[in-house]
Enzyme design. Structure first.
Site, PDB file in Angstrom:
ATOM      1  N   LYS A 196       0.865  -1.183   0.000  1.00  0.00           N
ATOM      2  CA  LYS A 196       0.000   0.000   0.000  1.00  0.00           C
ATOM      3  C   LYS A 196       0.899   1.230   0.000  1.00  0.00           C
ATOM      4  O   LYS A 196       1.627   1.489   0.961  1.00  0.00           O
ATOM      5  CB  LYS A 196      -0.926   0.013   1.213  1.00  0.00           C
ATOM      6  CG  LYS A 196      -1.876   1.211   1.236  1.00  0.00           C
ATOM      7  CD  LYS A 196      -2.805   1.152   2.435  1.00  0.00           C
ATOM      8  CE  LYS A 196      -3.754   2.336   2.455  1.00  0.00           C
ATOM      9  NZ  LYS A 196      -4.646   2.298   3.634  1.00  0.00           N
ATOM     10  N   ARG A 206     -10.520  10.114   1.214  1.00  0.00           N
ATOM     11  CA  ARG A 206     -10.448  10.839   2.486  1.00  0.00           C
ATOM     12  C   ARG A 206     -11.615  11.794   2.635  1.00  0.00           C
ATOM     13  O   ARG A 206     -12.089  12.036   3.749  1.00  0.00           O
ATOM     14  CB  ARG A 206      -9.097  11.536   2.606  1.00  0.00           C
ATOM     15  CG  ARG A 206      -7.975  10.516   2.797  1.00  0.00           C
ATOM     16  CD  ARG A 206      -6.586  11.106   2.808  1.00  0.00           C
ATOM     17  NE  ARG A 206      -5.592  10.026   2.881  1.00  0.00           N
ATOM     18  CZ  ARG A 206      -4.310  10.168   2.639  1.00  0.00           C
ATOM     19  NH1 ARG A 206      -3.828  11.364   2.339  1.00  0.00           N
ATOM     20  NH2 ARG A 206      -3.495   9.136   2.724  1.00  0.00           N
ATOM     21  N   ARG A 217       1.137  10.015   5.651  1.00  0.00           N
ATOM     22  CA  ARG A 217       1.338   8.666   6.182  1.00  0.00           C
ATOM     23  C   ARG A 217       2.599   8.019   5.624  1.00  0.00           C
ATOM     24  O   ARG A 217       2.695   6.800   5.543  1.00  0.00           O
ATOM     25  CB  ARG A 217       0.100   7.806   5.852  1.00  0.00           C
ATOM     26  CG  ARG A 217      -1.163   8.324   6.536  1.00  0.00           C
ATOM     27  CD  ARG A 217      -2.394   7.595   6.095  1.00  0.00           C
ATOM     28  NE  ARG A 217      -3.565   8.071   6.846  1.00  0.00           N
ATOM     29  CZ  ARG A 217      -4.804   8.055   6.402  1.00  0.00           C
ATOM     30  NH1 ARG A 217      -5.062   7.569   5.209  1.00  0.00           N
ATOM     31  NH2 ARG A 217      -5.789   8.512   7.141  1.00  0.00           N
ATOM     32  N   GLU A 233       7.089  -6.735   1.348  1.00  0.00           N
ATOM     33  CA  GLU A 233       5.948  -6.610   2.261  1.00  0.00           C
ATOM     34  C   GLU A 233       4.938  -7.739   2.039  1.00  0.00           C
ATOM     35  O   GLU A 233       4.390  -8.290   3.000  1.00  0.00           O
ATOM     36  CB  GLU A 233       5.273  -5.253   2.080  1.00  0.00           C
ATOM     37  CG  GLU A 233       6.071  -4.071   2.604  1.00  0.00           C
ATOM     38  CD  GLU A 233       5.943  -3.904   4.109  1.00  0.00           C
ATOM     39  OE1 GLU A 233       5.235  -4.704   4.760  1.00  0.00           O
ATOM     40  OE2 GLU A 233       6.546  -2.955   4.640  1.00  0.00           O
ATOM     41  N   LYS A 248      -2.040  -1.633  -3.705  1.00  0.00           N
ATOM     42  CA  LYS A 248      -2.904  -0.452  -3.716  1.00  0.00           C
ATOM     43  C   LYS A 248      -2.037   0.797  -3.782  1.00  0.00           C
ATOM     44  O   LYS A 248      -1.102   0.918  -2.987  1.00  0.00           O
ATOM     45  CB  LYS A 248      -3.752  -0.451  -2.440  1.00  0.00           C
ATOM     46  CG  LYS A 248      -4.667   0.758  -2.276  1.00  0.00           C
ATOM     47  CD  LYS A 248      -5.419   0.696  -0.946  1.00  0.00           C
ATOM     48  CE  LYS A 248      -6.337   1.900  -0.798  1.00  0.00           C
ATOM     49  NZ  LYS A 248      -7.050   1.893   0.496  1.00  0.00           N
ATOM     50  N   SER A 274      -9.893   5.596  -5.167  1.00  0.00           N
ATOM     51  CA  SER A 274     -10.810   6.711  -5.420  1.00  0.00           C
ATOM     52  C   SER A 274     -10.289   7.692  -6.454  1.00  0.00           C
ATOM     53  O   SER A 274     -11.062   8.214  -7.273  1.00  0.00           O
ATOM     54  CB  SER A 274     -11.105   7.436  -4.110  1.00  0.00           C
ATOM     55  OG  SER A 274      -9.908   7.939  -3.528  1.00  0.00           O
ATOM     56  N   TYR A 313     -14.955   0.788  -7.381  1.00  0.00           N
ATOM     57  CA  TYR A 313     -16.242   1.433  -7.102  1.00  0.00           C
ATOM     58  C   TYR A 313     -17.234   1.215  -8.237  1.00  0.00           C
ATOM     59  O   TYR A 313     -18.417   1.505  -8.087  1.00  0.00           O
ATOM     60  CB  TYR A 313     -16.019   2.932  -6.848  1.00  0.00           C
ATOM     61  CG  TYR A 313     -15.130   3.170  -5.649  1.00  0.00           C
ATOM     62  CD1 TYR A 313     -15.647   3.092  -4.361  1.00  0.00           C
ATOM     63  CD2 TYR A 313     -13.770   3.418  -5.804  1.00  0.00           C
ATOM     64  CE1 TYR A 313     -14.831   3.275  -3.255  1.00  0.00           C
ATOM     65  CE2 TYR A 313     -12.948   3.603  -4.695  1.00  0.00           C
ATOM     66  CZ  TYR A 313     -13.486   3.529  -3.428  1.00  0.00           C
ATOM     67  OH  TYR A 313     -12.678   3.694  -2.328  1.00  0.00           O
TER      68      TYR A 313
END
Length: 325
Positions: A196, A206, A217, A233, A248, A274, A313
């Site tokens: 990610k 968000r 982040r 990871e 992602k 998004s 989505y």
């Protein structure tokens, strides 16, 4: 006379193109992310994500049924609470919006679809980070794992089939698997958001979860410049007991997706986030691209790179198109 190679023979009709297509997508390989807002009495549009709603519980149930009827394979639930605090108490409260919504969807559709829940604190904290903060304002990895363990048990009790570990804390898959197994919940699946990235493409999301994030982040999400780190990871999460690993965002990271898919012994999914969604919708609204063709091409590209399933989505809409082709 020298032989003339004519690859175009394999492209000359729609029937032939379908027959020799290398990449296919089935509705069951799509997962629909959905947002449910605490206190909502009707669905409301999310401005930066045209066509996506903040659901109330009734419209959430209807969206779940619609997805099942379209053949969608899974639902990923996100809760938007009315109140937040420093440790994200709403995430572990049995009466918190995400757990309430999970019970509602489980009662409505049962095992007809894989019910998935976002296991992360960011929607529930007043600072917007994915974990508990230390005194110096940094994210305390190990204190956060204790919260994730409690969230896992709450979500499993609410009826979630698969927990989406999206916080990018070191050791999160092992911590959650241990908590679930100790509680006799060996049946609950873990979806690790392994690769990610700290991407610019999360902005509309968000907005959707009304994030209170200050800063960024980048101390826990991956550097967009790093390819090998994504593979590392994913391997760590598999070793810790993840049932599925995730890349992602999807479209900007198809190289990472292909790498992980090539090496992973477990299914690999990708999240069409998004920002990817919003860019296509904005361009289509301006008449600059063909909306349906672009959406289908984008999902096909993610599948072609190696994703066994795609969170998008557009899942219900795309599933309908696929079934009617």
């Amino acid at each position: 006379m020298s032989l003339i190679v004519r690859p175009r023979r394999l492209r000359q009709s729609a029937a032939i193109r379908r027959l020799v297509s290398e990449t296919r997508t089935d509705p069951s390989q799509l997962v629909l992310p959905v947002f449910v807002r605490e206190g909502a009495t009707e669905p409301r549009p999310i401005e930066s994500m045209p066509g996506v709603m903040h659901h109330d519980l009734d419209s959430l149930r209807r969206a779940a049924v619609e997805a099942v009827e379209a053949g969608v394979g899974g639902l990923m639930l996100y809760g938007v609470p009315e109140h937040r605090d420093a440790i994200g108490s709403g995430g572990t409260d049995p009466d918190g919006i995400l757990n309430v919504a999970t019970r509602a969807v489980a009662a409505e559709v049962g095992d007809a679809v894989v019910i998935q829940t976002d296991l992360c604190l960011d929607e529930f904290t007043d600072h917007g980070h994915c974990g508990v903060l230390a005194a110096d304002g940094s994210v305390d990895n190990d204190a956060t794992l204790l919260r994730y363990r409690d969230m896992a048990l709450a979500q499993a009790d609410a009826g979630s089939h698969m927990l989406g570990l999206s916080g990018m804390m070191d050791g999160q898959a092992a911590a959650v698997r241990d908590a679930l197994d100790a509680a006799g919940r060996q049946d609950v699946l873990l979806l690790a958001y392994s690769a990610k990235y700290a991407s610019s493409l999360y902005g509309p999301f968000r907005d959707a979860v009304e994030s209170a994030l200050q800063g960024d982040r980048r101390t826990y999400q991956l550097d967009p410049a790093n390819r090998r780190e994504g593979r590392r990871e994913a391997a760590l999460d598999v070793a810790e007991g993840a049932d599925v690993v995730m890349v992602k965002p999807a479209s900007f990271y198809l190289d990472v997706l292909a790498d992980v898919a090539r090496e992973s012994p477990v299914p690999v999914w990708a999240y069409q986030v998004s920002g990817e969604y919003a860019m296509v919708e904005a361009a289509a609204a301006n008449g600059w691209i063909d909306r349906e063709r672009t959406i289908l091409e984008s999902v096909t590209a993610i599948r072609r790179a190696g994703a066994d399933a795609v969170l998008t989505y557009w899942a219900t809409e795309v599933a309908g198109w696929l079934r009617n082709r």
